[in-house]
Design a protein around this motif. Structure first.
Motif, PDB file in Angstrom:
ATOM      1  N   LYS A   1       0.832  -1.206   0.000  1.00 46.98           N
ATOM      2  CA  LYS A   1       0.000   0.000   0.000  1.00 46.98           C
ATOM      3  C   LYS A   1       0.865   1.253   0.000  1.00 46.98           C
ATOM      4  N   SER A   2       1.987   1.217   0.755  1.00 45.70           N
ATOM      5  CA  SER A   2       2.868   2.379   0.862  1.00 45.70           C
ATOM      6  C   SER A   2       3.525   2.732  -0.465  1.00 45.70           C
ATOM      7  N   ILE A   3       3.810   1.713  -1.276  1.00 49.95           N
ATOM      8  CA  ILE A   3       4.544   1.973  -2.531  1.00 49.95           C
ATOM      9  C   ILE A   3       3.693   1.673  -3.770  1.00 49.95           C
ATOM     10  N   ASN A   4       2.372   1.640  -3.559  1.00 47.75           N
ATOM     11  CA  ASN A   4       1.402   1.559  -4.664  1.00 47.75           C
ATOM     12  C   ASN A   4       1.535   0.298  -5.519  1.00 47.75           C
ATOM     13  N   ILE A   5       1.678  -0.847  -4.856  1.00 49.93           N
ATOM     14  CA  ILE A   5       1.647  -2.132  -5.555  1.00 49.93           C
ATOM     15  C   ILE A   5       0.285  -2.769  -5.312  1.00 49.93           C
ATOM     16  N   PRO A   6      -0.464  -3.058  -6.369  1.00 51.24           N
ATOM     17  CA  PRO A   6      -1.779  -3.683  -6.164  1.00 51.24           C
ATOM     18  C   PRO A   6      -1.645  -5.067  -5.526  1.00 51.24           C
TER      19      PRO A   6
END
Length: 466
Positions: free
Chosen positions: A134-139
């Motif tokens: 979530k912190s690094i925008n990985i689904p």
């Protein structure tokens, strides 16, 4: 080449739980090139709370292949590749155990994306897979399913490789330097995520007590060893048997230690520190109060009696235990092992014979059928099994450095403490030795440590005061 793996299981204990799903994504260092995924029939029911977490039910796996039916494919799919996972020790321990049950030794080099993430993306509030993604925008779809978590870990790994290459972008050979950095992570993949290799390398190869601290500085574990660095490396290299042991490892943020000079002093200090600090992951020795003692008296007929009761300044016990329940259990053990009388051991209240005499297990000391001499001989053997051979003595051993020695003092069967003195220290009486120690509490654990030490062959010097 890298095999990014995630599994789901029937529980958190590799020794007893089984894999229910496995997913593997192959990464060649540039991109994902292949994948393997299957549900696995664990050949046992899946607990409700596990099904509730993962969504995998007994019905879903009843027609799935058993592990032995996909084992060859897993071996071939991961052969020659580095085993990558988020908290790699958990997944790797389960896979190794499944293969071990088939009589096959499964070994791969490992790499942990938790450690790699901490190194390349420092300062995040959490490195759990869900919060990190979530912190690094990985689904992250299908959370707590092996296929979903493995795919997210593969995408995370891909991003980490690119960050790693960027970190060495000033080098003339970016690829070579990047590969070196990843190789270093492989070498240190078994360390806790927050522990650096140079911190472990700096640990001494000497006897002492070591402390594992969490990020807040709290001591969560105290240990001892004759070789601190070697023992800590062993801690980190073992295959973990439960999810709790993985959680323990992941909480270790830094390590401190105290040199003790020799194993006996390390054992004594470790025991005292555990009781004083009560670290969360030291369970066996955390009891700090030993207020109940076993005492010996002789009655008016000449029989030696054992009893239990609260310790006070007027009575020195033969041994100290944590409570009355433990003391009673200890005496019952002595009765059974040395054929003692329950009544004469404070365990059976009666004006006549004890219960054991009625069932022909007591020789009748309780009613004068057995002579005091015969009965007392067995009592003495029982006492010898849990007390010191000498009443007052000093153990002199190695110190923390060449010009130092350690001293341990026991007086009237009671441990007083230990200390370090230089080689010029001289003593002719027990009082002289007492002046060189720091006082520590006596208890059953300490007595056992000292008794065991006295039974071993050692170069330590023993001075007896009668």
């Amino acid at each position: 080449m890298y095999a990014i793996i995630d599994i789901e299981t029937t529980g958190g204990q590799p020794a007893q739980d089984r894999i229910t799903e496995i997913a593997i994504f192959i990464h060649d260092g540039y991109q994902i090139t292949d994948k393997f995924h299957t549900l696995v029939n664990p050949q046992r029911p899946i607990p409700y709370f596990i099904s509730n977490l993962t969504g995998i039910t007994d019905d879903m796996v009843k027609d799935a292949p058993k592990f032995h039916e996909v084992a060859k494919e897993i071996v071939q799919f991961t052969e020659g590749k580095i085993f990558v996972a988020h908290n790699v020790r958990f997944d790797y321990s389960f896979v190794k155990k499944e293969f071990a049950d088939l009589g096959y030794t499964y070994q791969r080099k490992t790499l942990c994306t938790v450690r790699l993430s901490r190194s390349l993306i420092p300062g995040l509030p959490s490195y759990s897979l869900g919060k990190l993604c979530k912190s690094i925008n990985i689904p992250l779809e299908l959370r707590h399913r092996a296929i979903g978590d493995a795919e997210a870990t593969a995408k995370l790994f891909d991003k980490l490789i690119k960050l790693n290459e960027k970190a060495v972008s000033g080098s003339e050979d970016i690829v070579t330097e990047s590969q070196k950095a990843l190789k270093n992570e492989v070498k240190t993949s078994l360390l806790p995520p927050a522990i650096k290799k140079d911190q472990v390398d700096a640990l001494p190869d000497k006897p002492g007590v070591y402390y594992f601290h969490d990020e807040k500085g709290e001591v969560i574990y105290v240990g001892k060893s004759i070789n601190i660095r070697k023992r800590i490396i062993q801690h980190f290299n073992i295959d973990y048997k439960s999810k709790k042991s993985i959680e323990f490892k992941n909480q270790i943020a830094y390590i401190t230690y105290e040199l003790m000079g020799n194993e006996l002093i390390a054992l004594l200090f470790e025991s005292d520190e555990i009781k004083r600090m009560k670290p969360h992951y030291n369970r066996q020795q955390r009891r700090s109060v030993f207020n109940t003692g076993i005492f010996a008296t002789v009655d008016d007929k000449g029989y030696k009696r054992l009893s239990f009761g609260r310790i006070n300044d007027e009575r020195v016990p033969l041994i100290a235990l944590s409570n009355h329940f433990k003391a009673k259990g200890f005496l019952y053990h002595m009765v059974g092992k040395y054929n003692l009388c329950q009544k004469l051991c404070d365990l059976y209240k009666s004006a006549g014979s004890c219960f054991d005499y009625q069932v022909h297990q007591c020789k009748g000391a309780c009613i004068g059928k057995e002579s005091p001499e015969e009965y007392n001989a067995r009592v003495e053997k029982a006492i010898e099994s849990f007390t010191y051979q000498h009443s007052s003595f000093v153990i002199i051993g190695k110190g923390r450095e060449a010009a130092e020695k350690s001293i341990v003092v026991v007086e009237n069967g009671r441990y007083l403490g230990f200390g370090f003195v230089d080689d010029s220290f001289s003593a002719s009486s027990l009082e002289d030795f007492k002046s060189g120690i720091k006082r520590y509490n006596d208890n059953k654990d300490i007595m056992q440590i000292i008794r065991n030490h006295l039974r071993t062959k050692t170069s330590d010097k023993l001075i007896v005061f009668e």
